[in-house]
Design a protein around this motif. Structure first.
Motif, PDB file in Angstrom:
ATOM      1  N   LEU A 192       3.315  49.837 -29.692  1.00  0.00           N
ATOM      2  CA  LEU A 192       3.677  50.796 -30.707  1.00  0.00           C
ATOM      3  C   LEU A 192       3.553  50.108 -31.692  1.00  0.00           C
ATOM      4  O   LEU A 192       3.168  50.960 -32.912  1.00  0.00           O
ATOM      5  CB  LEU A 192       4.889  51.362 -30.219  1.00  0.00           C
ATOM      6  CG  LEU A 192       5.214  52.418 -29.130  1.00  0.00           C
ATOM      7  CD1 LEU A 192       6.615  52.900 -29.129  1.00  0.00           C
ATOM      8  CD2 LEU A 192       4.242  53.744 -29.366  1.00  0.00           C
ATOM      9  N   PHE A 193       3.777  48.954 -31.872  1.00  0.00           N
ATOM     10  CA  PHE A 193       4.135  48.453 -33.431  1.00  0.00           C
ATOM     11  C   PHE A 193       2.889  47.266 -33.731  1.00  0.00           C
ATOM     12  O   PHE A 193       2.204  47.389 -34.852  1.00  0.00           O
ATOM     13  CB  PHE A 193       5.275  47.519 -33.431  1.00  0.00           C
ATOM     14  CG  PHE A 193       6.531  48.142 -33.080  1.00  0.00           C
ATOM     15  CD1 PHE A 193       7.121  49.143 -34.255  1.00  0.00           C
ATOM     16  CD2 PHE A 193       7.242  48.155 -31.986  1.00  0.00           C
ATOM     17  CE1 PHE A 193       8.481  49.799 -33.918  1.00  0.00           C
ATOM     18  CE2 PHE A 193       8.390  48.953 -31.543  1.00  0.00           C
ATOM     19  CZ  PHE A 193       9.022  49.744 -32.443  1.00  0.00           C
ATOM     20  N   PHE A 194       2.168  46.745 -32.698  1.00  0.00           N
ATOM     21  CA  PHE A 194       1.079  46.092 -32.843  1.00  0.00           C
ATOM     22  C   PHE A 194      -0.012  46.841 -33.338  1.00  0.00           C
ATOM     23  O   PHE A 194      -1.059  46.502 -33.939  1.00  0.00           O
ATOM     24  CB  PHE A 194       0.461  45.257 -31.499  1.00  0.00           C
ATOM     25  CG  PHE A 194       1.754  44.036 -31.115  1.00  0.00           C
ATOM     26  CD1 PHE A 194       2.264  43.281 -32.358  1.00  0.00           C
ATOM     27  CD2 PHE A 194       2.088  43.759 -29.824  1.00  0.00           C
ATOM     28  CE1 PHE A 194       2.965  42.321 -32.044  1.00  0.00           C
ATOM     29  CE2 PHE A 194       2.780  42.584 -29.611  1.00  0.00           C
ATOM     30  CZ  PHE A 194       3.536  42.150 -30.862  1.00  0.00           C
ATOM     31  N   LEU A 195      -0.282  48.256 -32.718  1.00  0.00           N
ATOM     32  CA  LEU A 195      -1.386  49.056 -32.951  1.00  0.00           C
ATOM     33  C   LEU A 195      -1.242  49.313 -34.485  1.00  0.00           C
ATOM     34  O   LEU A 195      -2.424  49.839 -35.044  1.00  0.00           O
ATOM     35  CB  LEU A 195      -1.049  50.288 -32.109  1.00  0.00           C
ATOM     36  CG  LEU A 195      -1.690  50.045 -30.625  1.00  0.00           C
ATOM     37  CD1 LEU A 195      -1.557  51.471 -29.985  1.00  0.00           C
ATOM     38  CD2 LEU A 195      -3.338  49.672 -30.567  1.00  0.00           C
ATOM     39  N   ASN A 196      -0.372  49.549 -35.173  1.00  0.00           N
ATOM     40  CA  ASN A 196      -0.099  49.517 -36.570  1.00  0.00           C
ATOM     41  C   ASN A 196      -1.007  48.531 -37.314  1.00  0.00           C
ATOM     42  O   ASN A 196      -1.560  48.915 -38.546  1.00  0.00           O
ATOM     43  CB  ASN A 196       1.214  49.440 -37.014  1.00  0.00           C
ATOM     44  CG  ASN A 196       2.039  50.617 -36.682  1.00  0.00           C
ATOM     45  OD1 ASN A 196       1.518  51.558 -36.747  1.00  0.00           O
ATOM     46  ND2 ASN A 196       3.452  50.518 -36.881  1.00  0.00           N
TER      47      ASN A 196
END
Length: 558
Positions: A192-196
């Motif tokens: 969820l955070f790495f895709l940012n």
């Protein structure tokens, strides 16, 4: 090249009180060029990670807290809001002094670093720290993109473009919850955070390549000296004290505790002191003086505050009802949130278009608040055994009202100003909204905690660690409880969320009252063109150098 042909470059002296300026109305041109659209797309990409963070992470937080063996859900959710609120007072002055482009680049980088920290978190401390860094970047990004949109588009035309930006939030609201639920349910919530990170990378490329805007030519020392450091220190310190007090109240410490009352009182006094200092002693104030002297502008800010509280409460605490009362998985609770996700954006678009067509914004604000009150009243009737048709239909009503108010409050804020791209007015708009989001999560969490503590069986409460947030300590265990205990727990959660919605009825009623301050001020077309895109026109005769013209937003715009 003649001096008159050169573009105006903003300086620190250009940032005057907008109510003291006389604006010249500018006609809209017929079309906008490629540079405008690339900047607009870049801004949409900057908005996307922040929107996804709001909708996807709220669904996954119970799983994340459980996976990291934590219990402080309120800190995990509030760290972002507190940090994003704290940074916003700086944004208006920062972009006016240093320029739009350096500001947005810096905030994108902060958001990316925070996302990487959250994705790599090994414990709750690291996760909360990452959320705080994300908040610094995300709050700044949202504020600067609001300012850039205003630099490019006259206020009467802004409704249809707000519709486009609302579509980004619609997409995030629609796909964020199931994405968050799917990632949490499959144990890969870190993505969820790495895709940012790639989204931030693409937005950086577009911003650096196409956001060709002027920056003040003053020296670095002059820029630093022009910042309102006294006001910034007071409001940041006061905001942090208030938000920390609210975060701890009712969960870690009782409301009557000195650890809650002391920072809350000092913070409240500091906020009052801030407005006094800004009004009478500061030459270049962080917050424009006209927000308390113009009733229509004030009504818009107050409406933004109450809308922020009720909107974030709905987004954060509906998944609690779905997971605790209906036994939904994280991905299932994301799908169950579609009722509100698919209605906010379409009705935000309708509000924006109607404001442009009819050149009026008061009726939409009144209507939106009335519908929101009705929606929360319907949600407050939900019980543990309510049907899917009921909770989906009730969400739709809430979404209609929230969507209309989502962009409706910005029109009364900006309409009285000669220039509708006033950076400090827009930065304070995002500050008020972020401050309200913090209040919404904390107020909702406090109501949830207190009601669960009063309704849950004492034997079950004894198993919860002291100081833990009850909802997120118990949600993973509800499905494994034996009857009749499981039914009692679900009934307690239903009553707790119903009480949140009753509180939100009151908040929405307060929002409706703000409309009585609002006047129907004609929306101006004028922009302060010193902040517009530099537009490269056709080459001069004789193959000369291209001429940069100010205000591409209106001169090349539709």
């Amino acid at each position: 090249m003649e001096q008159s042909m050169m573009p105006a470059t903003p300086s620190l002296q250009d940032d005057k009180d907008p109510l003291a300026l006389e604006a010249v109305e500018q006609p809209a041109a017929a079309r906008r060029n490629l540079g405008f659209w690339m900047v607009f797309v870049g801004n949409l990409l900057v908005d996307m990670p922040s929107a996804l963070d709001l909708t996807a992470v709220s669904t996954a937080l119970p799983t994340i807290v459980d996976h990291l063996h934590g219990s402080d859900f309120i800190w995990a959710s509030s760290a972002y809001a507190i940090a994003s609120t704290a940074i916003l007072p700086i944004v208006g002055g920062f972009v006016s002094v240093f320029g739009r482009k350096p500001a947005i680049v810096a905030f994108i980088i902060f958001f990316a670093i925070g996302s990487a920290l959250c994705g790599a978190a090994q414990n709750m401390t690291m996760f909360i720290a990452g959320r705080a860094v994300q908040g610094l970047g995300g709050g700044g990004c949202i504020a600067v993109t609001e300012i850039i949109y205003a630099d490019l588009i006259p206020l009467p035309e802004r409704g249809k473009f707000y519709g486009i930006t609302a579509s980004v939030w619609a997409l995030a609201s629609a796909v964020g919850p199931p994405i968050g639920g799917a990632f949490a349910g499959s144990g890969i919530w870190r993505w969820l955070f790495f895709l940012n990170l790639p989204i931030c990378g693409v937005s950086l490329v577009l911003v650096v390549s196409f956001l060709n805007v002027r920056t003040p030519r003053d020296s670095f020392r002059a820029k630093i000296a022009s910042m309102d450091w006294i006001g910034i220190f007071i409001i940041i310190a006061s905001t942090l004290m208030v938000m920390i007090a609210l975060t701890q109240a009712g969960v870690q410490y009782p409301w009557t505790s000195a650890r809650v009352l002391a920072p809350l009182c000092f913070g409240a006094v500091g906020l009052v002191l801030f407005f006094i200092v800004e009004s009478f002693w500061i030459k270049n104030p962080t917050v424009p003086r006209f927000i308390i002297t113009n009733r229509t502008t004030l009504s818009g800010y107050l409406g933004t505050f109450f809308h922020g509280i009720v909107s974030i409460a709905a987004i954060y605490y509906l998944p609690v009802y779905f997971q605790a009362c209906k036994g939904a998985s994280p991905i299932g609770s994301g799908v169950d949130l579609f009722g509100i996700a698919f209605t906010i954006a379409p009705f935000a678009i309708m509000m924006g278009v109607s404001a442009e067509v009819f050149r009026r914004y008061r009726p939409q604000n009144y209507t939106g608040w009335v519908i929101t009150i009705v929606g929360f009243a319907l949600l407050s009737t939900l019980r543990a055994d309510s049907s899917r048709a009921q909770y989906v239909a009730f969400q739709v009503v809430v979404g209609v009202g929230l969507g209309m108010i989502w962009i409706g409050t910005q029109f009364p804020i900006l309409a009285p100003l000669p220039f509708s791209n006033n950076a400090r007015a827009l930065a304070f708009f995002t500050f008020v909204r972020a401050f309200a989001w913090g209040w919404g999560t904390v107020v909702g969490g406090t109501v949830l905690q207190d009601t669960l503590r009063a309704r849950l069986p004492a034997a079950l409460l004894a198993d919860v660690p002291a100081g833990a947030q009850l909802a997120y300590a118990l949600i993973p265990a509800v499905a494994g409880l034996e009857e009749p205990l499981r039914g009692e727990v679900r009934a307690a959660f239903a009553e707790s969320t119903a009480r949140i919605w009753r509180v939100m009825i009151g908040m929405s009623g307060a929002g409706l009252l703000t409309c009585f301050l609002m006047q129907e001020v004609p929306m101006r077309r004028a922009l302060d063109e010193q902040w517009g895109l530099t537009n490269i026109s056709q080459p001069a005769e004789g193959g000369g150098e291209a001429v940069a013209t100010p205000g591409a937003a209106t001169q090349a715009g539709a």
